[in-house]
Write a protein that holds these residues in place. Structure first.
Motif, PDB file in Angstrom:
ATOM      1  N   CYS A 140       0.818  -1.218   0.000  1.00 42.24           N
ATOM      2  CA  CYS A 140       0.000   0.000   0.000  1.00 42.24           C
ATOM      3  C   CYS A 140       0.852   1.268   0.000  1.00 42.24           C
ATOM      4  O   CYS A 140       0.366   2.354  -0.317  1.00 42.24           O
ATOM      5  N   ALA A 141       2.119   1.112   0.372  1.00 43.33           N
ATOM      6  CA  ALA A 141       2.935   2.288   0.709  1.00 43.33           C
ATOM      7  C   ALA A 141       2.945   3.363  -0.367  1.00 43.33           C
ATOM      8  O   ALA A 141       2.791   4.548  -0.074  1.00 43.33           O
ATOM      9  N   ASP A 142       3.111   2.934  -1.613  1.00 42.43           N
ATOM     10  CA  ASP A 142       3.242   3.931  -2.679  1.00 42.43           C
ATOM     11  C   ASP A 142       1.951   4.102  -3.475  1.00 42.43           C
ATOM     12  O   ASP A 142       1.987   4.551  -4.612  1.00 42.43           O
ATOM     13  N   LYS A 143       0.816   3.747  -2.886  1.00 40.31           N
ATOM     14  CA  LYS A 143      -0.449   3.868  -3.612  1.00 40.31           C
ATOM     15  C   LYS A 143      -1.254   5.087  -3.176  1.00 40.31           C
ATOM     16  O   LYS A 143      -2.289   5.386  -3.756  1.00 40.31           O
ATOM     17  N   CYS A 144      -0.794   5.764  -2.138  1.00 38.82           N
ATOM     18  CA  CYS A 144      -1.545   6.907  -1.602  1.00 38.82           C
ATOM     19  C   CYS A 144      -1.164   8.180  -2.348  1.00 38.82           C
ATOM     20  O   CYS A 144       0.016   8.501  -2.495  1.00 38.82           O
ATOM     21  N   HIS A 145      -2.187   8.896  -2.785  1.00 36.98           N
ATOM     22  CA  HIS A 145      -1.936  10.144  -3.522  1.00 36.98           C
ATOM     23  C   HIS A 145      -1.229  11.173  -2.652  1.00 36.98           C
ATOM     24  O   HIS A 145      -0.458  11.985  -3.151  1.00 36.98           O
ATOM     25  N   PHE A 146      -1.474  11.147  -1.337  1.00 40.78           N
ATOM     26  CA  PHE A 146      -0.802  12.115  -0.472  1.00 40.78           C
ATOM     27  C   PHE A 146       0.688  11.781  -0.338  1.00 40.78           C
ATOM     28  O   PHE A 146       1.529  12.670  -0.291  1.00 40.78           O
ATOM     29  N   PHE A 147       0.991  10.488  -0.299  1.00 42.10           N
ATOM     30  CA  PHE A 147       2.414  10.115  -0.270  1.00 42.10           C
ATOM     31  C   PHE A 147       3.080  10.463  -1.601  1.00 42.10           C
ATOM     32  O   PHE A 147       4.171  11.039  -1.627  1.00 42.10           O
ATOM     33  N   LEU A 148       2.408  10.113  -2.688  1.00 44.35           N
ATOM     34  CA  LEU A 148       2.994  10.374  -4.009  1.00 44.35           C
ATOM     35  C   LEU A 148       3.238  11.862  -4.220  1.00 44.35           C
ATOM     36  O   LEU A 148       4.213  12.266  -4.840  1.00 44.35           O
ATOM     37  N   GLY A 149       2.341  12.677  -3.692  1.00 42.28           N
ATOM     38  CA  GLY A 149       2.472  14.113  -3.891  1.00 42.28           C
ATOM     39  C   GLY A 149       3.401  14.791  -2.905  1.00 42.28           C
ATOM     40  O   GLY A 149       4.005  15.824  -3.209  1.00 42.28           O
ATOM     41  N   SER A 150       3.517  14.202  -1.703  1.00 40.67           N
ATOM     42  CA  SER A 150       4.294  14.886  -0.659  1.00 40.67           C
ATOM     43  C   SER A 150       5.670  14.275  -0.445  1.00 40.67           C
ATOM     44  O   SER A 150       6.619  14.967  -0.088  1.00 40.67           O
ATOM     45  N   GLY A 151       5.761  12.969  -0.617  1.00 42.04           N
ATOM     46  CA  GLY A 151       7.019  12.283  -0.312  1.00 42.04           C
ATOM     47  C   GLY A 151       7.214  12.093   1.186  1.00 42.04           C
ATOM     48  O   GLY A 151       8.250  11.611   1.625  1.00 42.04           O
ATOM     49  N   ASP A 152       6.210  12.457   1.973  1.00 42.39           N
ATOM     50  CA  ASP A 152       6.305  12.293   3.430  1.00 42.39           C
ATOM     51  C   ASP A 152       5.990  10.834   3.787  1.00 42.39           C
ATOM     52  O   ASP A 152       4.859  10.379   3.585  1.00 42.39           O
ATOM     53  N   PRO A 153       6.965  10.085   4.323  1.00 43.70           N
ATOM     54  CA  PRO A 153       6.718   8.662   4.614  1.00 43.70           C
ATOM     55  C   PRO A 153       5.515   8.421   5.529  1.00 43.70           C
ATOM     56  O   PRO A 153       4.898   7.359   5.463  1.00 43.70           O
ATOM     57  N   LYS A 154       5.184   9.399   6.373  1.00 47.65           N
ATOM     58  CA  LYS A 154       4.027   9.189   7.259  1.00 47.65           C
ATOM     59  C   LYS A 154       2.704   9.285   6.488  1.00 47.65           C
ATOM     60  O   LYS A 154       1.637   9.079   7.052  1.00 47.65           O
ATOM     61  N   ASN A 155       2.767   9.643   5.217  1.00 47.03           N
ATOM     62  CA  ASN A 155       1.590   9.554   4.359  1.00 47.03           C
ATOM     63  C   ASN A 155       1.478   8.188   3.677  1.00 47.03           C
ATOM     64  O   ASN A 155       0.528   7.943   2.939  1.00 47.03           O
ATOM     65  N   MET A 156       2.460   7.308   3.905  1.00 48.34           N
ATOM     66  CA  MET A 156       2.296   5.948   3.396  1.00 48.34           C
ATOM     67  C   MET A 156       1.189   5.315   4.231  1.00 48.34           C
ATOM     68  O   MET A 156       1.261   5.367   5.467  1.00 48.34           O
ATOM     69  N   PRO A 157       0.200   4.707   3.595  1.00 48.87           N
ATOM     70  CA  PRO A 157      -0.912   4.151   4.396  1.00 48.87           C
ATOM     71  C   PRO A 157      -0.443   3.227   5.510  1.00 48.87           C
ATOM     72  O   PRO A 157      -0.966   3.254   6.617  1.00 48.87           O
ATOM     73  N   VAL A 158       0.560   2.408   5.211  1.00 55.90           N
ATOM     74  CA  VAL A 158       1.052   1.477   6.229  1.00 55.90           C
ATOM     75  C   VAL A 158       1.603   2.232   7.436  1.00 55.90           C
ATOM     76  O   VAL A 158       1.359   1.856   8.587  1.00 55.90           O
ATOM     77  N   LEU A 159       2.295   3.313   7.168  1.00 56.67           N
ATOM     78  CA  LEU A 159       2.886   4.050   8.290  1.00 56.67           C
ATOM     79  C   LEU A 159       1.828   4.897   9.015  1.00 56.67           C
ATOM     80  O   LEU A 159       1.866   5.031  10.234  1.00 56.67           O
ATOM     81  N   ARG A 160       0.890   5.421   8.223  1.00 52.94           N
ATOM     82  CA  ARG A 160      -0.184   6.181   8.868  1.00 52.94           C
ATOM     83  C   ARG A 160      -0.949   5.270   9.827  1.00 52.94           C
ATOM     84  O   ARG A 160      -1.257   5.652  10.952  1.00 52.94           O
ATOM     85  N   ALA A 161      -1.229   4.047   9.385  1.00 50.55           N
ATOM     86  CA  ALA A 161      -1.923   3.084  10.248  1.00 50.55           C
ATOM     87  C   ALA A 161      -1.053   2.710  11.438  1.00 50.55           C
ATOM     88  O   ALA A 161      -1.541   2.472  12.547  1.00 50.55           O
ATOM     89  N   GLU A 162       0.241   2.686  11.197  1.00 49.92           N
ATOM     90  CA  GLU A 162       1.191   2.330  12.264  1.00 49.92           C
ATOM     91  C   GLU A 162       1.154   3.351  13.402  1.00 49.92           C
ATOM     92  O   GLU A 162       1.448   3.019  14.559  1.00 49.92           O
TER      93      GLU A 162
END
Lengths: 147, 548
Positions: free
Chosen positions: B99-121
């Motif tokens: 899921c990590a690189d499938k989030c539009h917020f991660f793709l747009g920001s590059g902030d790892p905490k926007n990776m869904p896995v990390l956000r859930a973490e």
């Protein structure tokens, strides 16, 4: 062999190094992803940067006019303008070309001056674009507020 | 005199590498442009939510209740017991990274905490520390951490940077619905009065007045009357909608945004024209006048409360079924949650088109049918007189709204409708549409103005795909079936892809619709000149004559 010939010959290694230097300014996990994912739509940031720097490099070799660099720089800086970079950080990617070149090829000082001037010009244009982007974001916020 | 360094010597001293730290050791830094303002005291009071007070996100003190950590942990325990899905989602993630690189917020920001896995973490780490043996004993080594004020702020910052679009869930091999993790996290935050005003305000308005803006009945009627005048001016046909009419066959509900904000108003005019042309026995309600449900972005309980209003109004008016307009999350609520909240709606009948006789059995329990399904059925049965040529100046692409696509599984109907009313339709790339569609970046109540940078980042992957079809085919119109899209996509296009405008699908239908008794259409609903049609027609007549 002219400087342009040397650059053309080392195109791939310089661009790849330049790309890595830019992308390494992101956190490690993000940088790994940006470097590895090749699909344009799955990796818009990486693709835009890669395509952009390839075009910039080509433009420098072909001695294109400043205006011709504008749309290329615009695509990259639009992204950096929404990514929490300060103005100097946002345009720093241009200067990293110097580092990539220095690492990959040996250039005489006289030749270096010409190419550095071009890079500095591109950085100045980039700064203008960055400020325009920030201005546009403010405008979008104001427009939204009016609704 | 010191030796002057050469440029490359200076550059070589600059370290562009960010510091390497584990995510737990990177404290949250709340940045302007990335967050929405905190919920106002008045809004929370109206909704009877706890800890209503004046507070500011940028203040150090968020004025939390005493023993706030106990409240959160008890809330978590309650939800782990109540929702088996939540417990499973906390336990089964193996951090594979799909899921990590499938989030539009991660793709747009590059902030790892926007990776869904990390956000859930962010949430899972607290779960581990407090609810699992390994986490209790091993602490950080077991992936657990203590619930501190910094953790709480981090939750607030990042769970309001998730638009609950569920794209990441499509790629999860375990089927973890990450949106539901965000929903629970937001529920927990709401136990402490930590909502955002862009959600709490509309939810409070909806609770009191029936729509997000708190429009009174007469204002709603005035807005629609204004659109009726506009329609008459453009088409020469006077449509006559009714309001709160008991005994009507159908209750029509759509997002209130379409009543007053362009380009939604044109879509709204489209509904009015379509229903008039069909002679549909339907009514608007000025009380349940909102298709959207911002309770859904707050808590299941509030979502249920707001959903109840809709069905209560249907019952009060004695309609047979409900027809819903172009909205996003309204349809996820109806399709996934309504039946549990308030269903089955036995007092209503299975929606059946009075024009074609088609029974919409997919809505057997909820009794609510989507306008695109309804329209596609009309077109399939050739019940509409359409002139797609009127849309020939448009090169259209379609943005699948996340909630309708992934939350409802509807892909074909809007495409069928668009292709029937437009001659120029172009799809965006496969990995950006249908179930893999990219979010507009402003869903789940994040379409405020103060977080524009966040919205633009989140919208980058979508805009990037639009840019592609603009370059490739000259696309100049982005069609959608969601009111938040209609509000959020115009600034997104303005920034990333200038030259592409945004429309609802029903606006396209209405522009192509040849109405009985209409005057010659000289403009479309936006007032744009259509005289080029005549020019092209006379050109093709000339060509025919020459050929003859």
């Amino acid at each position: 062999m002219t400087l342009n010939d040397i650059l053309a010959k080392n195109r791939e290694s310089i661009i790849n190094r330049w790309f890595d230097l830019i992308v390494d300014s992101y956190p490690q996990n993000t940088a790994d992803f940006i470097k590895s994912e090749k699909n344009r739509f799955a990796n818009p940031v990486g693709w835009t940067i890669k395509k952009g720097i390839e075009d910039i490099f080509e433009g420098i070799i072909q001695n294109k006019s400043d205006a011709q660099f504008f749309p290329i720089l615009d695509d990259i800086i639009k992204i950096r303008a929404v990514q929490e970079f300060t103005p100097s950080e946002a345009i720093s990617f241009i200067f990293l070309l110097k580092q990539a070149m220095c690492e990959k090829i040996a250039i005489e000082n006289t030749e270096l001056f010409a190419i550095e001037s071009k890079i500095d010009t591109l950085a100045s244009i980039s700064l203008d674009i960055f400020m325009e982007c920030r201005e546009k974001i403010k405008q979008l916020k104001t427009n939204e507020g009016k609704k | 005199m010191a030796k002057e360094p050469k440029p490359q010597e200076i550059i070589s001293q600059i370290n562009y590498k960010p510091p390497q730290k584990a995510w737990m050791d990177i404290p949250v830094e709340i940045k302007e442009g990335m967050f929405c303002y905190g919920a106002k005291e008045k809004s929370l009071q109206t909704l009877d939510f706890p800890n209503a007070r004046a507070w500011s996100v940028l203040d150090e003190d968020w004025k939390l209740p005493e023993k706030w950590d106990k409240i959160v942990l008890e809330g978590m325990a309650e939800r782990l017991k109540k929702y088996r899905s939540f417990k499973i989602f906390m336990d089964i993630c193996v951090r594979c990274g799909a899921c990590a690189d499938k989030c539009h917020f991660f793709l747009g920001s590059g902030d790892p905490k926007n990776m869904p896995v990390l956000r859930a973490e962010l949430l899972r780490s607290i779960y581990r520390k407090n609810f699992t043996a390994a986490g209790k004993i091993l602490g950080k080594l077991g992936g657990g951490r203590k619930l501190t004020i910094d953790v709480l702020k981090e939750w607030w910052y990042y769970f309001y940077q998730c638009s609950e679009c569920r794209r990441c869930s499509v790629f999860c091999p375990y089927g973890i619905d990450t949106a539901e993790i965000t929903m629970i996290a937001r529920e927990l935050l709401n136990l402490l009065g930590l909502n955002i005003e862009w959600i709490a305000g509309p939810a409070a308005n909806c609770y009191m007045k029936g729509n997000h803006l708190g429009l009174e009945p007469h204002t709603i009627k005035n807005s629609i009357d204004f659109l009726v005048d506009e329609i008459e001016e453009k088409t020469g046909v006077r449509v006559s909608p009714t309001f709160n009419r008991k005994g009507a066959e159908i209750l029509f509900v759509t997002p209130s945004g379409d009543l007053f904000a362009d380009p939604g108003t044109y879509t709204c005019m489209g509904y009015l024209m379509l229903f008039h042309e069909l002679g549909l026995d339907y009514t608007w309600s000025t009380y349940a006048s909102e298709g959207g449900n911002f309770g859904f972005f707050t808590s299941m309980e509030l979502a249920k409360r707001l959903n109840t209003k809709l069905y209560s109004e249907a019952k009060r008016l004695g309609v047979k079924w409900i027809l819903g307009g172009e909205c996003g999350h309204m349809w996820r609520v109806i399709n996934q949650y309504m039946d549990t909240f308030n269903g089955p709606a036995d007092f209503l009948e299975v929606p059946t088109s009075p024009i074609t006789g088609t029974e919409f059995t997919n809505a057997k329990s909820t009794k609510m049918t989507h306008i695109s399904e309804f329209t596609a059925d009309l077109i399939k049965h050739k019940k509409l007189n359409l002139d797609p040529k009127r849309n020939d100046h448009l090169k259209v692409t379609f943005h699948d709204s996340c909630n309708v696509a992934r939350g409802m599984g509807m892909f074909e109907e809007p495409r069928y409708v668009i292709k029937s009313v437009c001659n120029n339709f172009y799809e965006m790339p496969e990995n950006t549409i249908r179930e893999k569609t990219f979010c507009c970046g402003s869903g789940s109540g994040l379409n405020a103005s103060e977080n524009m940078e966040l919205r633009l980042r989140g919208g980058l992957p979508r805009a990037n795909a639009v840019k592609h079809v603009q370059e490739q085919y000259g696309v100049n119109m982005l069609a959608c079936i969601c009111a938040i899209d209609r509000a959020a996509l115009p600034p997104l296009m303005n920034y990333w892809v200038p030259g592409v405008d945004v429309t609802g699908v029903t606006e396209l239908v209405a522009n192509a619709l040849v109405m009985k008794g209409e005057k010659e259409r000289t403009t479309n609903l936006r007032g744009e000149d259509l005289s080029w049609i005549e020019d092209e027609e006379s050109k093709s007549t000339d060509e025919t004559q020459i050929r003859v």
